[in-house]
Motif scaffolding. Structure first.
Motif, short mmCIF file in Angstrom:
data_model
loop_
_atom_site.label_atom_id
_atom_site.label_comp_id
_atom_site.label_asym_id
_atom_site.label_seq_id
_atom_site.Cartn_x
_atom_site.Cartn_y
_atom_site.Cartn_z
N TRP A 1 0.54 3.07 -5.99
CA TRP A 1 -0.54 2.38 -7.14
C TRP A 1 -1.00 3.46 -7.76
O TRP A 1 -0.38 4.22 -7.72
CB TRP A 1 -1.11 2.81 -6.01
CG TRP A 1 -1.24 0.88 -4.67
CD1 TRP A 1 -0.63 1.61 -3.50
CD2 TRP A 1 -0.90 -0.73 -4.86
NE1 TRP A 1 0.26 0.16 -3.27
CE2 TRP A 1 -0.49 -0.81 -4.11
CE3 TRP A 1 -1.51 -1.29 -6.01
CZ2 TRP A 1 -0.63 -2.60 -4.11
CZ3 TRP A 1 -1.73 -1.88 -6.53
CH2 TRP A 1 -0.80 -3.15 -5.07
N LYS A 2 -1.80 3.03 -9.03
CA LYS A 2 -1.73 4.28 -9.74
C LYS A 2 -2.93 4.05 -9.80
O LYS A 2 -3.31 5.52 -9.61
CB LYS A 2 -2.04 3.00 -11.33
CG LYS A 2 -0.08 2.83 -12.00
CD LYS A 2 -0.68 2.59 -13.27
CE LYS A 2 0.94 2.40 -14.18
NZ LYS A 2 0.66 2.21 -15.03
N ILE B 1 2.88 -4.73 4.16
CA ILE B 1 4.18 -3.93 3.72
C ILE B 1 3.97 -3.24 2.08
O ILE B 1 4.66 -2.01 1.76
CB ILE B 1 5.51 -4.84 4.19
CG1 ILE B 1 6.04 -4.72 5.11
CG2 ILE B 1 6.68 -3.58 3.46
CD1 ILE B 1 7.07 -5.26 5.89
N LEU B 2 3.68 -4.47 1.30
CA LEU B 2 3.58 -4.23 -0.33
C LEU B 2 2.31 -2.95 -0.62
O LEU B 2 2.42 -2.31 -0.95
CB LEU B 2 3.10 -4.84 -1.30
CG LEU B 2 4.20 -6.12 -1.31
CD1 LEU B 2 3.73 -7.58 -1.74
CD2 LEU B 2 5.88 -5.70 -2.10
N MET B 3 1.61 -3.20 0.56
CA MET B 3 0.22 -1.47 0.14
C MET B 3 1.24 -0.54 0.64
O MET B 3 0.15 0.13 -0.15
CB MET B 3 -0.37 -1.79 1.50
CG MET B 3 -1.76 -1.12 1.47
SD MET B 3 -2.80 -2.06 -0.54
CE MET B 3 -4.08 -0.55 0.27
N SER B 4 1.49 -0.08 0.98
CA SER B 4 2.62 1.09 1.58
C SER B 4 4.11 1.64 0.60
O SER B 4 4.16 2.47 0.48
CB SER B 4 3.31 0.76 2.80
OG SER B 4 4.09 0.70 2.98
N VAL B 5 4.23 0.26 -0.27
CA VAL B 5 5.25 0.55 -0.68
C VAL B 5 4.94 0.96 -2.13
O VAL B 5 5.95 2.02 -2.77
CB VAL B 5 6.85 -0.01 -0.39
CG1 VAL B 5 7.06 -0.15 0.95
CG2 VAL B 5 6.55 -1.65 -0.77
N ILE B 6 4.23 0.03 -2.42
CA ILE B 6 4.36 0.26 -3.87
C ILE B 6 3.43 1.36 -4.57
O ILE B 6 3.21 1.88 -4.21
CB ILE B 6 3.41 -1.05 -4.80
CG1 ILE B 6 4.08 -2.72 -4.03
CG2 ILE B 6 2.79 -1.21 -5.34
CD1 ILE B 6 2.98 -3.83 -4.58
#
Length: 499
Positions: A25-26, A18-23
Protein backbone atom coordinates in the motif's frame (compact mmCIF):
# COMPACT_ATOMS: atom_id res chain seq x y z
CA UNK A 1 -30.33 -16.03 -3.72
CA UNK A 2 -27.88 -18.67 -5.10
CA UNK A 3 -26.74 -21.09 -2.40
CA UNK A 4 -23.05 -20.63 -3.29
CA UNK A 5 -23.30 -17.09 -1.87
CA UNK A 6 -23.16 -18.73 1.56
CA UNK A 7 -19.54 -19.59 0.79
CA UNK A 8 -18.78 -16.20 -0.79
CA UNK A 9 -19.49 -14.25 2.41
CA UNK A 10 -17.06 -16.52 4.25
CA UNK A 11 -14.26 -16.45 1.69
CA UNK A 12 -14.44 -12.73 0.80
CA UNK A 13 -13.27 -11.49 4.23
CA UNK A 14 -10.52 -14.10 4.24
CA UNK A 15 -9.22 -12.92 0.87
CA UNK A 16 -9.50 -9.32 2.04
CA UNK A 17 -7.45 -10.06 5.14
CA UNK A 18 -4.70 -11.74 3.12
CA UNK A 19 -4.61 -8.91 0.56
CA UNK A 20 -4.38 -6.41 3.39
CA UNK A 21 -1.05 -7.91 4.42
CA UNK A 22 0.53 -8.62 1.01
CA UNK A 23 -0.35 -5.57 -1.12
CA UNK A 24 2.34 -2.84 -0.94
CA UNK A 25 0.00 0.00 0.00
CA UNK A 26 1.18 3.51 -0.87
CA UNK A 27 -0.56 5.01 2.14
CA UNK A 28 -2.36 3.98 5.31
CA UNK A 29 -5.46 5.82 4.14
CA UNK A 30 -5.70 3.74 0.95
CA UNK A 31 -5.40 0.46 2.84
CA UNK A 32 -8.06 1.45 5.38
CA UNK A 33 -10.50 2.60 2.69
CA UNK A 34 -10.00 -0.74 0.90
CA UNK A 35 -10.55 -2.65 4.14
CA UNK A 36 -13.69 -0.80 5.26
CA UNK A 37 -15.18 -0.97 1.76
CA UNK A 38 -14.77 -4.74 1.57
CA UNK A 39 -16.10 -5.24 5.10
CA UNK A 40 -19.18 -3.14 4.34
CA UNK A 41 -19.66 -4.97 1.04
CA UNK A 42 -19.53 -8.33 2.79
CA UNK A 43 -22.04 -7.19 5.40
CA UNK A 44 -24.38 -5.95 2.65
CA UNK A 45 -24.09 -9.33 0.93
CA UNK A 46 -24.77 -11.07 4.23
CA UNK A 47 -27.91 -9.03 4.78
CA UNK A 48 -29.05 -9.72 1.23
CA UNK A 49 -28.71 -13.42 2.01
CA UNK A 50 -30.61 -12.97 5.28
CA UNK A 51 -33.47 -11.24 3.48
CA UNK A 52 -33.45 -13.70 0.55
CA UNK A 53 -32.50 -17.04 2.07
CA UNK A 54 -31.11 -19.63 -0.37
CA UNK A 55 -33.56 -22.42 -1.12
CA UNK A 56 -30.90 -25.10 -0.69
CA UNK A 57 -27.97 -25.89 1.53
CA UNK A 58 -24.50 -25.87 -0.06
CA UNK A 59 -21.84 -28.55 0.41
CA UNK A 60 -18.31 -27.39 -0.41
CA UNK A 61 -16.40 -30.48 0.78
CA UNK A 62 -17.37 -34.13 1.13
CA UNK A 63 -15.43 -36.81 2.93
CA UNK A 64 -17.24 -40.08 3.60
CA UNK A 65 -20.87 -40.84 4.21
CA UNK A 66 -22.42 -38.15 6.38
CA UNK A 67 -19.14 -36.31 6.91
CA UNK A 68 -19.51 -33.16 4.82
CA UNK A 69 -18.76 -29.48 5.18
CA UNK A 70 -22.15 -27.96 4.47
CA UNK A 71 -23.54 -24.45 4.73
CA UNK A 72 -27.17 -23.52 5.20
CA UNK A 73 -29.10 -20.63 6.69
CA UNK A 74 -31.80 -21.46 9.22
CA UNK A 75 -33.40 -19.36 11.96
CA UNK A 76 -30.67 -19.60 14.56
CA UNK A 77 -27.98 -19.00 11.96
CA UNK A 78 -29.83 -15.87 10.86
CA UNK A 79 -29.59 -14.47 14.39
CA UNK A 80 -25.83 -14.94 14.76
CA UNK A 81 -25.05 -13.92 11.17
CA UNK A 82 -27.12 -10.76 11.60
CA UNK A 83 -25.22 -9.80 14.75
CA UNK A 84 -21.84 -10.32 13.07
CA UNK A 85 -22.74 -8.55 9.82
CA UNK A 86 -24.12 -5.52 11.66
CA UNK A 87 -21.37 -4.99 14.21
CA UNK A 88 -18.22 -5.82 12.25
CA UNK A 89 -18.13 -2.74 9.97
CA UNK A 90 -18.63 -0.48 13.00
CA UNK A 91 -15.94 -2.29 14.95
CA UNK A 92 -13.54 -1.99 12.00
CA UNK A 93 -14.14 1.75 11.70
CA UNK A 94 -13.47 2.16 15.42
CA UNK A 95 -10.27 0.14 15.12
CA UNK A 96 -8.82 2.54 12.53
CA UNK A 97 -8.37 5.31 15.09
CA UNK A 98 -7.48 3.02 17.97
CA UNK A 99 -4.67 1.33 16.07
CA UNK A 100 -2.86 4.62 15.37
CA UNK A 101 -1.04 4.06 18.67
CA UNK A 102 -0.33 0.37 18.09
CA UNK A 103 2.36 -1.42 16.10
CA UNK A 104 2.06 -4.19 13.47
CA UNK A 105 -1.16 -2.69 12.18
CA UNK A 106 -1.32 -4.61 8.91
CA UNK A 107 -0.88 -7.95 10.64
CA UNK A 108 -3.55 -6.95 13.12
CA UNK A 109 -6.10 -6.13 10.44
CA UNK A 110 -5.29 -9.30 8.52
CA UNK A 111 -6.31 -11.51 11.43
CA UNK A 112 -9.12 -9.13 12.40
CA UNK A 113 -10.83 -9.59 9.03
CA UNK A 114 -10.00 -13.30 8.82
CA UNK A 115 -11.93 -13.61 12.08
CA UNK A 116 -14.93 -12.01 10.40
CA UNK A 117 -15.04 -14.71 7.74
CA UNK A 118 -14.55 -17.55 10.20
CA UNK A 119 -17.28 -16.25 12.51
CA UNK A 120 -19.69 -16.04 9.58
CA UNK A 121 -18.74 -19.65 8.83
CA UNK A 122 -19.86 -20.70 12.31
CA UNK A 123 -23.18 -18.95 11.87
CA UNK A 124 -23.83 -20.57 8.48
CA UNK A 125 -22.72 -24.10 9.41
CA UNK A 126 -25.26 -26.66 8.23
CA UNK A 127 -24.11 -29.51 10.43
CA UNK A 128 -22.06 -30.22 13.53
CA UNK A 129 -18.86 -31.11 11.63
CA UNK A 130 -18.91 -27.81 9.72
CA UNK A 131 -19.52 -25.80 12.87
CA UNK A 132 -16.69 -27.65 14.62
CA UNK A 133 -14.34 -26.96 11.67
CA UNK A 134 -14.92 -23.20 11.81
CA UNK A 135 -15.00 -23.27 15.62
CA UNK A 136 -11.45 -24.65 15.69
CA UNK A 137 -10.37 -22.24 12.96
CA UNK A 138 -11.67 -19.37 15.11
CA UNK A 139 -9.13 -20.26 17.79
CA UNK A 140 -6.29 -20.27 15.26
CA UNK A 141 -7.09 -16.82 13.84
CA UNK A 142 -7.80 -15.12 17.19
CA UNK A 143 -4.72 -16.27 19.13
CA UNK A 144 -2.47 -13.84 17.16
CA UNK A 145 -4.91 -11.03 18.01
CA UNK A 146 -4.70 -11.75 21.74
CA UNK A 147 -0.89 -11.77 21.64
CA UNK A 148 -0.69 -8.77 19.27
CA UNK A 149 1.30 -6.48 21.56
CA UNK A 150 3.88 -9.27 22.16
CA UNK A 151 4.32 -8.23 25.80
CA UNK A 152 4.89 -10.92 28.39
CA UNK A 153 1.30 -10.50 29.63
CA UNK A 154 -0.06 -10.84 26.09
CA UNK A 155 1.94 -13.99 25.38
CA UNK A 156 0.84 -15.59 28.66
CA UNK A 157 -2.78 -14.63 28.00
CA UNK A 158 -2.72 -16.00 24.44
CA UNK A 159 -1.14 -19.24 25.63
CA UNK A 160 -3.84 -19.68 28.27
CA UNK A 161 -6.56 -18.89 25.76
CA UNK A 162 -5.09 -21.44 23.35
CA UNK A 163 -4.80 -24.20 25.98
CA UNK A 164 -8.32 -23.64 27.28
CA UNK A 165 -9.77 -23.53 23.75
CA UNK A 166 -8.01 -26.68 22.60
CA UNK A 167 -9.08 -28.53 25.74
CA UNK A 168 -12.66 -27.38 25.38
CA UNK A 169 -12.75 -28.31 21.70
CA UNK A 170 -11.59 -31.82 22.60
CA UNK A 171 -14.72 -32.31 24.72
CA UNK A 172 -16.80 -30.79 21.94
CA UNK A 173 -15.26 -33.36 19.60
CA UNK A 174 -16.52 -36.13 21.87
CA UNK A 175 -20.01 -34.80 21.33
CA UNK A 176 -19.46 -34.83 17.57
CA UNK A 177 -18.32 -38.48 17.64
CA UNK A 178 -21.26 -39.67 19.72
CA UNK A 179 -23.75 -37.70 17.61
CA UNK A 180 -22.37 -39.41 14.51
CA UNK A 181 -22.86 -42.81 16.17
CA UNK A 182 -26.25 -42.31 17.82
CA UNK A 183 -27.84 -39.74 15.55
CA UNK A 184 -27.09 -37.45 12.61
CA UNK A 185 -24.72 -34.51 12.29
CA UNK A 186 -27.25 -32.34 10.45
CA UNK A 187 -28.85 -29.53 12.44
CA UNK A 188 -32.53 -30.28 12.94
CA UNK A 189 -34.66 -28.38 15.45
CA UNK A 190 -35.69 -30.92 18.07
CA UNK A 191 -32.53 -33.01 17.77
CA UNK A 192 -31.41 -35.98 15.68
CA UNK A 193 -30.67 -38.67 18.30
CA UNK A 194 -31.94 -42.12 17.39
CA UNK A 195 -33.50 -43.33 20.64
CA UNK A 196 -33.62 -46.90 19.36
CA UNK A 197 -29.81 -46.95 19.14
CA UNK A 198 -29.32 -45.50 22.62
CA UNK A 199 -31.04 -48.29 24.52
CA UNK A 200 -29.81 -48.39 28.12
CA UNK A 201 -26.95 -45.94 27.43
CA UNK A 202 -28.97 -42.86 28.39
CA UNK A 203 -26.67 -41.80 31.23
CA UNK A 204 -23.61 -42.22 29.04
CA UNK A 205 -25.16 -39.94 26.42
CA UNK A 206 -26.13 -37.43 29.10
CA UNK A 207 -22.54 -37.43 30.36
CA UNK A 208 -21.32 -36.77 26.83
CA UNK A 209 -23.81 -33.90 26.57
CA UNK A 210 -22.48 -32.37 29.80
CA UNK A 211 -18.87 -32.71 28.64
CA UNK A 212 -19.64 -31.16 25.24
CA UNK A 213 -21.64 -28.36 26.89
CA UNK A 214 -18.70 -27.53 29.15
CA UNK A 215 -16.26 -27.93 26.26
CA UNK A 216 -18.06 -25.43 24.07
CA UNK A 217 -18.64 -23.45 27.27
CA UNK A 218 -14.92 -22.62 27.43
CA UNK A 219 -15.36 -19.97 24.77
CA UNK A 220 -18.59 -18.90 26.50
CA UNK A 221 -16.50 -18.37 29.67
CA UNK A 222 -18.56 -20.64 31.92
CA UNK A 223 -17.22 -21.23 35.44
CA UNK A 224 -14.72 -22.74 36.25
CA UNK A 225 -13.33 -22.34 32.71
CA UNK A 226 -13.59 -18.56 32.47
CA UNK A 227 -10.24 -17.30 33.76
CA UNK A 228 -8.80 -16.93 30.26
CA UNK A 229 -11.28 -14.16 29.37
CA UNK A 230 -10.19 -11.41 31.82
CA UNK A 231 -6.55 -12.15 30.96
CA UNK A 232 -7.31 -11.71 27.25
CA UNK A 233 -8.06 -8.06 28.02
CA UNK A 234 -4.39 -7.28 27.37
CA UNK A 235 -5.22 -7.33 23.66
CA UNK A 236 -6.11 -4.06 21.87
CA UNK A 237 -9.65 -2.93 22.67
CA UNK A 238 -11.07 -3.69 19.17
CA UNK A 239 -9.99 -7.29 19.81
CA UNK A 240 -11.31 -7.55 23.34
CA UNK A 241 -14.62 -6.01 22.28
CA UNK A 242 -15.05 -8.69 19.62
CA UNK A 243 -13.81 -11.42 21.96
CA UNK A 244 -16.22 -10.34 24.69
CA UNK A 245 -19.22 -9.24 22.63
CA UNK A 246 -19.37 -10.77 19.18
CA UNK A 247 -17.01 -13.42 17.85
CA UNK A 248 -15.45 -15.79 20.36
CA UNK A 249 -17.76 -15.79 23.36
CA UNK A 250 -20.91 -15.65 21.24
CA UNK A 251 -19.54 -18.52 19.14
CA UNK A 252 -19.31 -20.57 22.33
CA UNK A 253 -22.88 -19.72 23.37
CA UNK A 254 -24.11 -20.30 19.81
CA UNK A 255 -22.43 -23.72 19.69
CA UNK A 256 -24.11 -24.74 22.94
CA UNK A 257 -27.52 -23.60 21.69
CA UNK A 258 -26.96 -25.52 18.47
CA UNK A 259 -25.83 -28.66 20.29
CA UNK A 260 -28.76 -28.52 22.72
CA UNK A 261 -31.68 -27.65 20.47
CA UNK A 262 -30.50 -29.02 17.11
CA UNK A 263 -28.43 -32.12 18.00
CA UNK A 264 -29.28 -33.78 21.31
CA UNK A 265 -32.72 -32.23 21.52
CA UNK A 266 -34.32 -30.78 24.63
CA UNK A 267 -36.77 -33.68 25.05
CA UNK A 268 -33.86 -36.03 25.69
CA UNK A 269 -32.13 -33.81 28.28
CA UNK A 270 -34.99 -31.95 29.97
CA UNK A 271 -35.79 -33.22 33.47
CA UNK A 272 -32.56 -35.19 33.81
CA UNK A 273 -29.63 -34.73 36.17
CA UNK A 274 -27.68 -33.20 33.26
CA UNK A 275 -30.14 -30.32 32.93
CA UNK A 276 -30.12 -29.54 36.65
CA UNK A 277 -26.34 -29.79 36.93
CA UNK A 278 -25.70 -27.44 34.01
CA UNK A 279 -28.42 -25.03 35.06
CA UNK A 280 -26.84 -24.84 38.51
CA UNK A 281 -23.43 -24.07 36.99
CA UNK A 282 -24.84 -21.31 34.80
CA UNK A 283 -26.68 -19.77 37.76
CA UNK A 284 -23.50 -19.80 39.82
CA UNK A 285 -21.55 -18.24 36.94
CA UNK A 286 -24.08 -15.39 36.69
CA UNK A 287 -23.47 -14.37 40.31
CA UNK A 288 -19.76 -15.23 40.28
CA UNK A 289 -19.00 -12.99 37.29
CA UNK A 290 -20.82 -10.00 38.76
CA UNK A 291 -19.16 -10.47 42.14
CA UNK A 292 -15.71 -10.51 40.58
CA UNK A 293 -16.58 -7.43 38.50
CA UNK A 294 -17.45 -5.48 41.66
CA UNK A 295 -14.01 -6.24 43.14
CA UNK A 296 -12.02 -5.61 39.94
CA UNK A 297 -10.41 -2.17 39.56
CA UNK A 298 -9.00 -2.51 36.02
CA UNK A 299 -11.62 -1.15 33.59
CA UNK A 300 -11.38 -3.81 30.88
CA UNK A 301 -11.07 -6.70 33.33
CA UNK A 302 -14.15 -5.40 35.16
CA UNK A 303 -16.07 -5.49 31.90
CA UNK A 304 -14.62 -8.93 31.19
CA UNK A 305 -16.08 -10.34 34.40
CA UNK A 306 -19.35 -8.67 33.45
CA UNK A 307 -19.18 -10.65 30.20
CA UNK A 308 -18.63 -13.87 32.16
CA UNK A 309 -21.87 -13.17 34.00
CA UNK A 310 -23.93 -12.08 31.01
CA UNK A 311 -22.91 -15.01 28.83
CA UNK A 312 -24.36 -17.35 31.40
CA UNK A 313 -27.66 -15.50 31.03
CA UNK A 314 -27.68 -16.99 27.53
CA UNK A 315 -26.65 -20.43 28.79
CA UNK A 316 -29.27 -20.26 31.54
CA UNK A 317 -31.92 -19.64 28.89
CA UNK A 318 -30.56 -22.60 26.97
CA UNK A 319 -30.79 -24.82 30.05
CA UNK A 320 -34.48 -24.01 30.52
CA UNK A 321 -34.89 -26.14 27.39
CA UNK A 322 -38.20 -24.75 26.20
CA UNK A 323 -39.04 -22.62 23.13
CA UNK A 324 -39.38 -19.60 25.44
CA UNK A 325 -35.99 -20.38 26.95
CA UNK A 326 -34.53 -20.34 23.45
CA UNK A 327 -36.21 -16.98 22.78
CA UNK A 328 -34.76 -15.55 26.01
CA UNK A 329 -31.29 -16.89 25.23
CA UNK A 330 -31.26 -15.54 21.67
CA UNK A 331 -32.66 -12.14 22.67
CA UNK A 332 -29.90 -11.71 25.26
CA UNK A 333 -27.38 -12.91 22.70
CA UNK A 334 -28.43 -10.05 20.41
CA UNK A 335 -28.86 -7.31 23.01
CA UNK A 336 -25.76 -8.16 25.01
CA UNK A 337 -23.66 -7.98 21.84
CA UNK A 338 -24.68 -4.35 21.35
CA UNK A 339 -24.50 -3.35 25.02
CA UNK A 340 -21.14 -4.93 25.69
CA UNK A 341 -19.35 -3.84 22.51
CA UNK A 342 -20.53 -0.30 23.33
CA UNK A 343 -19.20 -0.39 26.90
CA UNK A 344 -15.88 -1.90 25.78
CA UNK A 345 -15.46 0.69 23.06
CA UNK A 346 -16.18 3.44 25.59
CA UNK A 347 -13.51 1.98 27.87
CA UNK A 348 -11.11 1.75 24.93
CA UNK A 349 -11.80 5.38 24.00
CA UNK A 350 -10.99 6.47 27.53
CA UNK A 351 -7.77 4.48 27.55
CA UNK A 352 -6.82 5.69 24.06
CA UNK A 353 -7.35 9.36 24.95
CA UNK A 354 -5.99 9.38 28.51
CA UNK A 355 -3.86 6.20 28.89
CA UNK A 356 -5.73 5.51 32.14
CA UNK A 357 -6.62 1.90 32.86
CA UNK A 358 -8.08 1.81 36.38
CA UNK A 359 -11.41 2.92 37.83
CA UNK A 360 -9.84 5.15 40.49
CA UNK A 361 -8.07 7.13 37.74
CA UNK A 362 -11.32 8.24 36.08
CA UNK A 363 -12.28 11.00 38.54
CA UNK A 364 -13.71 14.01 36.71
CA UNK A 365 -13.04 12.67 33.21
CA UNK A 366 -16.74 12.68 32.39
CA UNK A 367 -16.63 16.48 32.27
CA UNK A 368 -13.76 16.40 29.78
CA UNK A 369 -15.16 13.51 27.69
CA UNK A 370 -18.94 14.03 27.94
CA UNK A 371 -19.85 12.04 24.82
CA UNK A 372 -17.94 8.90 25.77
CA UNK A 373 -19.05 8.95 29.40
CA UNK A 374 -22.63 9.81 28.42
CA UNK A 375 -22.77 6.83 26.05
CA UNK A 376 -21.14 4.63 28.68
CA UNK A 377 -23.91 5.69 31.08
CA UNK A 378 -26.59 4.53 28.65
CA UNK A 379 -24.83 1.18 28.18
CA UNK A 380 -24.59 0.86 31.98
CA UNK A 381 -28.32 1.38 32.39
CA UNK A 382 -28.98 -1.10 29.59
CA UNK A 383 -26.78 -3.78 31.20
CA UNK A 384 -28.55 -3.19 34.52
CA UNK A 385 -31.89 -3.86 32.85
CA UNK A 386 -33.50 -0.43 33.08
CA UNK A 387 -36.91 -0.48 31.29
CA UNK A 388 -36.86 1.14 27.86
CA UNK A 389 -33.40 -0.20 27.04
CA UNK A 390 -32.30 -3.46 25.45
CA UNK A 391 -31.14 -5.27 28.58
CA UNK A 392 -34.54 -5.12 30.24
CA UNK A 393 -36.25 -6.87 27.34
CA UNK A 394 -33.92 -9.88 27.27
CA UNK A 395 -33.95 -10.29 31.05
CA UNK A 396 -37.74 -10.12 31.00
CA UNK A 397 -37.82 -12.86 28.35
CA UNK A 398 -35.51 -15.06 30.43
CA UNK A 399 -37.54 -14.55 33.62
CA UNK A 400 -40.79 -15.26 31.76
CA UNK A 401 -39.34 -18.46 30.31
CA UNK A 402 -38.15 -19.58 33.75
CA UNK A 403 -41.55 -19.10 35.39
CA UNK A 404 -43.53 -20.63 32.53
CA UNK A 405 -41.29 -23.70 32.48
CA UNK A 406 -42.53 -24.68 35.95
CA UNK A 407 -39.01 -25.88 36.76
CA UNK A 408 -38.27 -24.91 40.40
CA UNK A 409 -34.52 -24.64 39.71
CA UNK A 410 -35.16 -22.32 36.77
CA UNK A 411 -37.49 -20.20 38.88
CA UNK A 412 -34.71 -19.97 41.48
CA UNK A 413 -32.47 -18.73 38.68
CA UNK A 414 -34.58 -15.58 38.45
CA UNK A 415 -33.15 -14.70 41.85
CA UNK A 416 -29.68 -14.91 40.35
CA UNK A 417 -30.78 -12.49 37.61
CA UNK A 418 -31.97 -10.02 40.27
CA UNK A 419 -28.74 -10.31 42.24
CA UNK A 420 -26.82 -9.78 39.02
CA UNK A 421 -28.83 -6.63 38.23
CA UNK A 422 -27.94 -5.17 41.64
CA UNK A 423 -24.24 -5.98 41.32
CA UNK A 424 -24.21 -4.67 37.75
CA UNK A 425 -25.53 -1.34 39.01
CA UNK A 426 -22.67 -1.21 41.52
CA UNK A 427 -19.77 -2.00 39.19
CA UNK A 428 -21.05 0.04 36.22
CA UNK A 429 -22.36 3.13 38.01
CA UNK A 430 -19.17 3.40 40.05
CA UNK A 431 -17.43 4.37 36.82
CA UNK A 432 -20.19 6.80 35.86
CA UNK A 433 -20.22 8.51 39.28
CA UNK A 434 -16.45 8.88 39.35
CA UNK A 435 -16.47 10.33 35.86
CA UNK A 436 -19.19 12.93 36.40
CA UNK A 437 -19.48 13.64 40.11
CA UNK A 438 -15.98 13.33 41.60
CA UNK A 439 -13.53 16.20 41.20
CA UNK A 440 -10.53 15.44 39.00
CA UNK A 441 -7.15 14.92 40.63
CA UNK A 442 -4.73 17.83 40.72
CA UNK A 443 -2.61 15.97 38.19
CA UNK A 444 -5.50 15.89 35.68
CA UNK A 445 -6.91 19.39 36.22
CA UNK A 446 -4.68 21.06 33.68
CA UNK A 447 -4.67 18.27 31.09
CA UNK A 448 -6.65 18.71 27.91
CA UNK A 449 -8.39 15.37 27.69
CA UNK A 450 -11.21 15.27 25.17
CA UNK A 451 -13.57 12.97 23.32
CA UNK A 452 -12.04 10.96 20.42
CA UNK A 453 -12.63 11.71 16.75
CA UNK A 454 -15.61 10.69 14.63
CA UNK A 455 -14.24 7.23 13.77
CA UNK A 456 -14.68 6.25 17.40
CA UNK A 457 -17.77 8.31 18.20
CA UNK A 458 -19.93 7.30 15.23
CA UNK A 459 -19.98 3.57 16.15
CA UNK A 460 -20.71 4.48 19.78
CA UNK A 461 -23.66 6.66 18.77
CA UNK A 462 -25.06 3.91 16.56
CA UNK A 463 -24.81 1.47 19.46
CA UNK A 464 -26.79 3.86 21.66
CA UNK A 465 -29.49 4.14 19.00
CA UNK A 466 -29.66 0.35 18.76
CA UNK A 467 -29.93 -0.06 22.55
CA UNK A 468 -32.82 2.38 22.68
CA UNK A 469 -34.50 0.91 19.59
CA UNK A 470 -34.25 -2.65 20.91
CA UNK A 471 -35.58 -1.46 24.25
CA UNK A 472 -38.58 0.37 22.81
CA UNK A 473 -39.32 -2.10 19.99
CA UNK A 474 -38.26 -5.33 21.67
CA UNK A 475 -41.52 -7.04 20.70
CA UNK A 476 -40.40 -7.01 17.06
CA UNK A 477 -37.31 -8.98 18.02
CA UNK A 478 -39.25 -11.28 20.34
CA UNK A 479 -41.79 -12.05 17.62
CA UNK A 480 -39.01 -12.90 15.18
CA UNK A 481 -37.23 -15.11 17.72
CA UNK A 482 -40.50 -16.87 18.54
CA UNK A 483 -40.66 -17.89 14.87
CA UNK A 484 -37.03 -19.05 15.08
CA UNK A 485 -37.81 -21.19 18.14
CA UNK A 486 -40.84 -22.61 16.33
CA UNK A 487 -38.79 -23.69 13.32
CA UNK A 488 -40.41 -21.21 10.95
CA UNK A 489 -37.10 -20.48 9.16
CA UNK A 490 -35.78 -24.05 9.12
CA UNK A 491 -37.42 -25.16 5.89
CA UNK A 492 -34.23 -25.44 3.81
CA UNK A 493 -34.25 -27.87 0.92
CA UNK A 494 -31.78 -30.66 0.29
CA UNK A 495 -28.09 -30.10 -0.06
CA UNK A 496 -26.86 -28.39 -3.22
CA UNK A 497 -24.20 -29.67 -5.52
CA UNK A 498 -20.66 -30.21 -4.34
CA UNK A 499 -17.92 -27.96 -5.63
Amino acid sequence: MPNYMLLVVIVLPMITGILMSVIPWKSRRASLIFLETLVILNSILMWCILLNRPAEAFTFAKFTGSLTLTLKLDGMGMVFAGIVATLWPLATLYAFEYMTKEEHERTFFMFYILTYGVTVGISLAGNLLTMYFFYELLTIVTVPLVMHTLTREAIVASRKYLYFSIGGAAFGFLGLIFMNIYGKLDFVLGGTLDLAKIGDRTNILLLIYVLAFMGFGVKAAIWPLSSWLPQAGVAPTPVTALLHAVAVVKAGAFAILRFTYYCFGTDFVRGTWAQYLLMGITMFTIVYGCSRAVKETHIKRRLAYSTVSNLSYILFGCCIMTPLGMVGALSHMIFHAVMKICSFFCAGSIMHQTEKHYVHELDGLGRKMPWVFGIFTVSSFALMGVPGLAGFASKWNLATAAFESGNPVAIGGVGCLLISALLTAIYMLTIVIRGFFVAPSKEDEGKNYKDPNWMMLVPLMIFVILMIFFGMKSQLVTDFLTKVAGGFFDTVASVGEVM
